[in-house]
Scaffold this motif. Sequence first.
Motif, PDB file in Angstrom:
ATOM      1  N   PHE A  35     100.857  34.302 -29.690  1.00 58.42           N
ATOM      2  CA  PHE A  35     102.303  33.519 -30.253  1.00 58.42           C
ATOM      3  C   PHE A  35     101.654  32.526 -30.996  1.00 58.42           C
ATOM      4  N   TYR A  36     101.131  32.157 -31.647  1.00 48.71           N
ATOM      5  CA  TYR A  36     100.175  30.961 -32.363  1.00 48.71           C
ATOM      6  C   TYR A  36      99.497  31.280 -33.901  1.00 48.71           C
ATOM      7  N   LYS A  37      99.476  30.612 -34.250  1.00 45.54           N
ATOM      8  CA  LYS A  37      98.144  30.848 -35.551  1.00 45.54           C
ATOM      9  C   LYS A  37      96.858  30.336 -35.621  1.00 45.54           C
ATOM     10  N   GLU A  38      97.084  29.359 -35.106  1.00 42.76           N
ATOM     11  CA  GLU A  38      95.831  28.725 -34.929  1.00 42.76           C
ATOM     12  C   GLU A  38      95.125  28.260 -34.546  1.00 42.76           C
ATOM     13  N   ALA A  39      94.207  28.186 -33.567  1.00 40.41           N
ATOM     14  CA  ALA A  39      93.442  27.009 -32.174  1.00 40.41           C
ATOM     15  C   ALA A  39      92.355  25.929 -33.254  1.00 40.41           C
ATOM     16  N   THR A  40      92.681  24.601 -32.699  1.00 41.51           N
ATOM     17  CA  THR A  40      91.927  23.656 -32.976  1.00 41.51           C
ATOM     18  C   THR A  40      91.278  22.834 -32.433  1.00 41.51           C
ATOM     19  N   ALA A  41      90.182  21.847 -32.675  1.00 37.14           N
ATOM     20  CA  ALA A  41      90.303  20.722 -31.835  1.00 37.14           C
ATOM     21  C   ALA A  41      90.168  19.559 -32.627  1.00 37.14           C
ATOM     22  N   GLN A  42      90.427  18.346 -31.762  1.00 34.13           N
ATOM     23  CA  GLN A  42      91.512  17.228 -32.652  1.00 34.13           C
ATOM     24  C   GLN A  42      90.816  15.876 -31.370  1.00 34.13           C
ATOM     25  N   ALA A  43      90.162  14.897 -31.695  1.00 36.27           N
ATOM     26  CA  ALA A  43      89.811  13.877 -31.292  1.00 36.27           C
ATOM     27  C   ALA A  43      91.606  12.931 -31.129  1.00 36.27           C
TER      28      ALA A  43
END
Length: 271
Positions: free
Chosen positions: A39-47
């Motif tokens: 159901f999502y386009k982008e998976a990222t990591a963030q501080a």
Amino acid sequence: MSDDPLDALLNEMAPRDGEPIDPAAMARRDLQKALPKRFYKEATAQAQNGAFVLLLDGRGAKTPARNKLALPTLAAAEAVAAEWAGQDDVIDPLAMPLTRIVNSTIDGVAREMGATADEIAKFAGSDLVCYRAGEPEALVRAQAAAWDPVLDFARERLGARFICAEGVIFVEQPEPARRALKEAVGRVAQGGPAAPFALAALHVMTTLTGSALIALAVAHGELTPEDAWAAAHVDEDFQMRIWGADEEALRRRARRWKEMEAAAMLWGLVA
């Protein structure tokens, strides 16, 4: 009921009433279910607030128990994000062993550090590498080649001298050896913000191999995950050489190896 796809996914991934928060058990259960659509386009990591979170299309992800999916290092968060990014049209929990371990860490291990450490330490009384075959000679040699270096590691690095027994008759290990192993696990549990994740990784490696000593050897860099996995399956491989391969057993082992590999990876990313 919420129409939010993330909420629906969390409901699917959450343990059922009375079900332990355990990555392997959850994976077996998930084999029986239809896979949810991506159901999502982008998976990222963030501080974020001193930790590193998983974002799905910029929205913070949560664990099945609705806790924030946050890790202590950027590398670990990026590895989890890579699992989510690697999903195709559907989300397959079996293809996300690292995420499962992280979920169980946040939802379970972090609240039960002492109990988790004790579970690992209990293996001191029945560790795989301490129980040897008396025959045939080829199996005796194979066990010695795989397991003697683990006992050497325990003696030299942990200060723990374990006793080997022949067959399946229980042998009481010396109290100093059991104490040394418990102290080694305790040091992992006291390792700061990353401690729950490192302890969870150690617990998964221990239960998958049947040996806290093999798991600690991986943690200390004495064994590669691949060598540890081979050491844990000396007996099974010997039987397969005699009687032929068990295809179903090999499939189960392949699935469990993914969990072992993920646990070793998590250890390396947070410890």
